[in-house]
Motif scaffolding. Structure first.
Motif, PDB file in Angstrom:
ATOM      1  N   ARG A  99     -12.072 -55.930  22.713  1.00  0.00           N
ATOM      2  CA  ARG A  99     -10.780 -55.511  23.393  1.00  0.00           C
ATOM      3  C   ARG A  99      -9.851 -56.857  23.668  1.00  0.00           C
ATOM      4  N   ARG A 103      -6.384 -57.558  21.679  1.00  0.00           N
ATOM      5  CA  ARG A 103      -5.090 -57.960  22.442  1.00  0.00           C
ATOM      6  C   ARG A 103      -4.357 -59.258  22.003  1.00  0.00           C
ATOM      7  N   ARG A 107      -0.774 -59.658  20.021  1.00  0.00           N
ATOM      8  CA  ARG A 107       0.537 -60.735  20.425  1.00  0.00           C
ATOM      9  C   ARG A 107       0.945 -61.682  19.377  1.00  0.00           C
ATOM     10  N   MET A 126       2.821 -55.138  25.209  1.00  0.00           N
ATOM     11  CA  MET A 126       1.789 -55.334  25.584  1.00  0.00           C
ATOM     12  C   MET A 126       1.790 -54.468  26.777  1.00  0.00           C
ATOM     13  N   ALA A 135      -5.923 -52.759  22.087  1.00  0.00           N
ATOM     14  CA  ALA A 135      -4.613 -52.761  21.276  1.00  0.00           C
ATOM     15  C   ALA A 135      -4.933 -53.010  19.794  1.00  0.00           C
TER      16      ALA A 135
END
Length: 285
Positions: A99, A103, A107, A126, A135
């Motif tokens: 996870r 993320r 990004r 985010m 994400a």
């Protein structure tokens, strides 16, 4: 009885909250539904608390894994894990890693787009997701839709999110290790849409046999991305290998056009999965 063993909520890349998903499952006439968000069990509690009378909840997750495709190339495969103990230490550690990396990856992709003038805000993107949410690229696809860059999630993937300048790779769990971790956590595993070539490279029949030897429990045959010939081929292989055969919609809410219960699993197969699992039990509303 109608049973759908592959669905996603807002805890990963679906548009229904876990509570909305189980409510929709009951309204769709399902008798059982599996919540299988990507690399997280975060939606289980909310789904259980909102479970309508008579609906059974199969707690699960869809794990992104790395596998040899049978020709020496490493590809991504998806493993559906059911009825496992989410507190198993090795599993907790690996899902936290996944996870966090998801993320960071998302990004980076968003920042590359900003550099080229795309009208999106990485910070806003985010912040729109729960802190611990896994994400994924569909979140960025939805941001591109909101910004008017594309009209659909499929268009976003085709034009920007699969390969090319904006794509950032990730380090997935080796599939053999994932099967082992889920077994250690008392769960069972089913290989999701294994021959869906429209999604990208697929594993060979020999790899499927090798995964069976490693403890794979079943294979998802009836899936929207499998045509009739592919389903027939997979059924034959499952019979040869002694794998359970499941069917599922892979529901994502409005992110996809597929409806809950579009594909289903037999009650006998669900019973067999439950009989082999020791990590957690099916909940009944």
């Amino acid at each position: 009885m109608r049973i759908d063993l592959h669905t996603h909520s807002t805890e990963s890349d679906g548009t229904d909250t876990p509570a909305q998903l189980v409510t929709a499952a009951a309204a769709a006439g399902l008798s059982a539904v599996a919540l299988t968000d990507h690399d997280t069990a975060a939606g289980w509690a909310e789904a259980a608390a909102a479970l309508p009378p008579g609906l059974r909840l199969v707690r699960g997750a869809e794990l992104s894994c790395a596998s040899d495709n049978g020709s020496g190339r490493t590809i991504t495969v998806h493993l559906l894990a059911y009825l496992y103990d989410p507190t198993s230490p090795a599993l907790v550690e690996e899902q936290l890693r996944l996870r966090f990396e998801r993320r960071q990856r998302l990004r980076k992709m968003a920042l590359r787009m900003v550099e080229d003038g795309f009208p999106i805000d990485p910070d806003e993107l985010m912040a729109s997701m729960p802190t611990d949410a896994p994400a994924g690229r569909p979140h960025l696809a939805m941001a591109l839709i909101r910004a008017g860059v594309v009209s659909t999630v499929d268009e976003a993937f085709a034009r920007y999110l699969t390969g090319g300048r904006y794509y950032v790779p990730r380090t997935d769990t080796p599939v053999a290790r994932a099967i082992e971790m889920i077994a250690e956590a008392g769960g069972v595993t089913v290989l999701a849409h294994p021959f869906a070539s429209s999604r990208g490279p697929i594993v060979s029949e020999q790899v499927l046999a090798d995964l069976t030897d490693l403890g794979l429990t079943g294979v998802e045959v009836d899936h929207p991305d499998h045509d009739p010939a592919t389903r027939a081929r997979l059924r034959g292989l499952a019979d040869e290998l002694g794998l359970l055969v499941t069917g599922s919609s892979d529901y994502h809410g409005t992110n996809k056009t597929v409806k809950l219960g579009a594909e289903t699993t037999s009650p006998e197969v669900l019973d067999a999965l439950a009989d082999r699992a020791t990590g957690s039990k099916i909940l009944v509303g």
